[in-house]
Design a protein around this motif. Structure first.
Motif, short mmCIF file in Angstrom:
data_model
loop_
_atom_site.label_atom_id
_atom_site.label_comp_id
_atom_site.label_asym_id
_atom_site.label_seq_id
_atom_site.Cartn_x
_atom_site.Cartn_y
_atom_site.Cartn_z
N MET A 35 0.84 -1.17 0.00
CA MET A 35 0.00 0.00 0.00
C MET A 35 0.89 1.25 0.00
N THR A 36 0.54 2.17 -0.84
CA THR A 36 1.29 3.42 -0.94
C THR A 36 0.53 4.51 -0.21
N THR A 37 1.23 5.25 0.59
CA THR A 37 0.60 6.39 1.25
C THR A 37 1.01 7.65 0.53
N SER A 38 0.07 8.54 0.41
CA SER A 38 0.41 9.81 -0.22
C SER A 38 0.60 10.85 0.87
N HIS A 39 1.51 11.73 0.63
CA HIS A 39 1.78 12.81 1.56
C HIS A 39 1.17 14.08 1.00
N PRO A 40 0.47 14.82 1.83
CA PRO A 40 -0.13 16.05 1.32
C PRO A 40 0.96 17.01 0.85
N PRO A 41 0.69 17.70 -0.23
CA PRO A 41 1.68 18.67 -0.71
C PRO A 41 1.88 19.78 0.33
N THR A 42 3.02 20.38 0.27
CA THR A 42 3.33 21.47 1.18
C THR A 42 2.50 22.69 0.81
N PHE A 43 1.93 23.30 1.82
CA PHE A 43 1.17 24.53 1.63
C PHE A 43 1.73 25.55 2.60
N THR A 44 2.04 26.72 2.11
CA THR A 44 2.58 27.76 2.97
C THR A 44 1.85 29.08 2.76
N LEU A 45 1.70 29.80 3.84
CA LEU A 45 1.20 31.17 3.80
C LEU A 45 2.15 32.01 4.63
N THR A 46 2.63 33.07 4.05
CA THR A 46 3.41 34.03 4.82
C THR A 46 2.78 35.41 4.64
N VAL A 47 2.80 36.18 5.68
CA VAL A 47 2.15 37.48 5.67
C VAL A 47 3.19 38.56 5.87
N GLN A 48 3.12 39.56 5.03
CA GLN A 48 4.02 40.71 5.08
C GLN A 48 3.16 41.96 5.25
N ALA A 49 3.32 42.63 6.36
CA ALA A 49 2.54 43.84 6.64
C ALA A 49 3.32 45.07 6.21
N GLU A 50 2.64 45.94 5.51
CA GLU A 50 3.19 47.23 5.11
C GLU A 50 2.27 48.31 5.70
N PRO A 51 2.65 49.57 5.66
CA PRO A 51 1.83 50.61 6.31
C PRO A 51 0.36 50.62 5.89
N THR A 52 0.07 50.52 4.61
CA THR A 52 -1.33 50.55 4.17
C THR A 52 -1.71 49.31 3.35
N ALA A 53 -0.82 48.33 3.33
CA ALA A 53 -1.08 47.12 2.54
C ALA A 53 -0.68 45.88 3.33
N LEU A 54 -1.30 44.79 2.96
CA LEU A 54 -0.97 43.50 3.52
C LEU A 54 -0.73 42.56 2.34
N VAL A 55 0.39 41.83 2.38
CA VAL A 55 0.71 40.88 1.32
C VAL A 55 0.67 39.48 1.91
N ILE A 56 -0.14 38.61 1.31
CA ILE A 56 -0.18 37.20 1.71
C ILE A 56 0.46 36.40 0.58
N HIS A 57 1.56 35.73 0.87
CA HIS A 57 2.25 34.90 -0.11
C HIS A 57 1.73 33.47 0.02
N VAL A 58 1.24 32.93 -1.08
CA VAL A 58 0.68 31.58 -1.10
C VAL A 58 1.65 30.65 -1.81
#
Length: 127
Positions: A1-24
């Motif tokens: 039996m083969t097990t599958s591993h879920p793919p890597t998922f990342t979220l990083t958040v970068q806050a700026e003075p009037t903006a927010l950037v979410i890196h997916v």
């Protein structure tokens, strides 16, 4: 039996003075879309209560591997919430797979149209 591993998922958040950037990074799908939605909701609420006003939410898809219909549904929900908050949504670094999905589903113009934050109105086709 083969097990599958879920793919890597990342979220990083970068806050700026009037903006927010979410890196997916990784796959935005049924298993991971709630994390993106919670992150966007949390930061929209946090920034509304802070002294600086959030004007832009930028979602950077440079590291995106794939997206499914639940990922697309999440982007539509984020758009509704940013519009309600008077915040401009930007979808940056869209890879060809995401661009094609947005074109095929007819959501490209809606998701990339600027919101007139002073009136809360969309201006389709101008983004």
């Amino acid at each position: 039996m083969t097990t599958s591993h879920p793919p890597t998922f990342t979220l990083t958040v970068q806050a700026e003075p009037t903006a927010l950037v979410i890196h997916v990074g990784g796959d935005l799908d049924y298993e991971t879309c709630d994390e993106l939605m919670r992150t966007a909701d949390q930061h929209l609420a946090d920034r509304r209560s802070d002294q600086g006003r959030l004007l832009e939410l930028r979602v950077d898809f440079t590291g995106l591997d794939s997206i499914d219909s639940m990922g697309l549904s999440t982007l539509l929900m984020i758009r509704r919430r940013t519009d309600a908050a008077g915040v401009r949504l930007h979808l940056d670094g869209r890879p060809p797979g995401l661009e094609r999905l947005l074109e095929i589903t007819g959501t490209l113009d809606y998701l990339t149209a600027p919101c007139d934050v002073s009136k809360g109105e969309l201006r389709p086709g101008t983004g």
